[in-house]
Write an enzyme that holds these catalytic residues in place. Sequence first.
Site, short mmCIF file in Angstrom:
data_model
loop_
_atom_site.label_atom_id
_atom_site.label_comp_id
_atom_site.label_asym_id
_atom_site.label_seq_id
_atom_site.Cartn_x
_atom_site.Cartn_y
_atom_site.Cartn_z
N GLU A 40 0.85 -1.20 0.00
CA GLU A 40 0.00 0.00 0.00
C GLU A 40 0.88 1.24 0.00
OE1 GLU A 40 -2.57 -0.24 3.38
OE2 GLU A 40 -3.71 -1.93 2.57
N ARG A 97 -7.09 6.50 -23.54
CA ARG A 97 -7.57 5.80 -24.74
C ARG A 97 -8.78 4.94 -24.42
NH1 ARG A 97 -2.17 3.12 -26.49
NH2 ARG A 97 -1.87 3.27 -24.24
N GLN A 98 -9.21 4.99 -23.17
CA GLN A 98 -10.47 4.33 -22.81
C GLN A 98 -11.46 5.42 -22.43
OE1 GLN A 98 -9.95 0.82 -20.23
NE2 GLN A 98 -7.78 1.00 -20.61
N LYS A 193 -5.90 3.72 -40.80
CA LYS A 193 -5.50 2.55 -39.98
C LYS A 193 -6.75 1.92 -39.39
CE LYS A 193 -4.26 3.10 -35.50
NZ LYS A 193 -3.50 3.66 -34.37
N THR A 227 1.47 1.09 -34.35
CA THR A 227 1.00 2.13 -35.29
C THR A 227 2.19 2.73 -36.04
OG1 THR A 227 -0.82 2.64 -33.79
CG2 THR A 227 -0.22 4.35 -35.39
C1 R5P Z 1 -4.15 6.07 -31.54
O1 R5P Z 1 -5.01 5.43 -31.13
C2 R5P Z 1 -3.08 6.77 -30.78
O2 R5P Z 1 -3.05 8.09 -31.20
C3 R5P Z 1 -1.72 6.12 -31.02
O3 R5P Z 1 -1.57 5.97 -32.42
C4 R5P Z 1 -1.68 4.78 -30.37
O4 R5P Z 1 -2.04 4.90 -29.04
C5 R5P Z 1 -0.30 4.19 -30.47
O5 R5P Z 1 -0.35 2.92 -29.92
P1 R5P Z 1 0.61 1.77 -30.43
O6 R5P Z 1 1.99 2.30 -30.35
O7 R5P Z 1 0.35 0.64 -29.46
O8 R5P Z 1 0.18 1.43 -31.81
#
Ligand code: R5P
Length: 312
Positions: A40, A97-98, A193, A227
């Site tokens: 903790e 991102r969530q 993408k 990405t």
């Molecule tokens: C898109 O969703 C975000 O802007 C980034 O492209 C993404 O978070 C990159 O994540 P990763 O490196 O796992 O593809």
Amino acid sequence: MDGRLQIFAGNSNPRLAQAIVGVLETPLGRAEVSSWSDGETRVRLEENVRGSDVFVIQSLCAPVNQNIMELLIILDAVKRASAARITAVIPYYAYARQEKKTAGREPISAKLLANLLTTAGADRVLTIDLHAPAIEGFFDIPVDHLRATPILAAHFRRLGLTDFVVVSPDAGAVVRADEFRRRAGGSLAIISKKRPGPEVAEVLEMVGDVAGRDAVIVDDIIATGGTLLQAAELLRERGARRIFAAAVHGVFAGQALERIQASPIEKVFVTDTIPLPEGMCTDKVEVLTVAPLLAEAIMRIHKDLSISALFT
Ligand code: R5P
């Protein structure tokens, strides 16, 4: 505001915290932020904050959940010690991102985090490049949302490239890539993408011509690197010359750095919102600091001055 300025930091990004207080020429507040033997988080402020204007710096990078808990508990300690105002300084906001449901029975974790921060005691939030700007609206307290694109673009300009294309690696990154292009020059290309599964990136097509030209891929986050690497492969196939990347937050999860090392990408520029993982090869990574930007914002908030002046 009237209260005295005091700055505390959790353990997530000590180098950035030190750099910020260095610019401000103010010492970092003394606090014990450690763990009990069962894991903790244990916090005790070692100086009086009653009536002060307190800023708590904590990046919500790995170990994410631990760093979030540290921040929440520091905020709680500062609130209970009667600070006049508390600003959570979050260079990297996790769970961003969530921020929406993509299927039924999913949480909206970015909103939950906003609720937790407010409940813990934050009166304001200062952050950089939220993955989705709409997250600002998840808070019912003021959010100062800074952008690091000008820092990345200014650095890229200094490379002195003459014929280059700024590449958005997906539809969501177009606004940031175009802002980069506006500041650094060049033309714009956009990649389409899709994500067939969580953390899997698949490049579909690209609009724009990169043949025989240099290219810089601009994104907010590099997490798994999927990405970025998919985009780099496509650029190489389409005849790009030198390939660079610029991103605000270098999460570099899992094997991302090894994959970047083996990729056609020549250099990756990121900021220090997140410290680089230790013990990994970071030869291709160049880190630019956001410390002066955050220091200036902290001083402006403290003195009730405009923050929009930082966006020009
Ligand atoms: C898109 O969703 C975000 O802007 C980034 O492209 C993404 O978070 C990159 O994540 P990763 O490196 O796992 O593809």
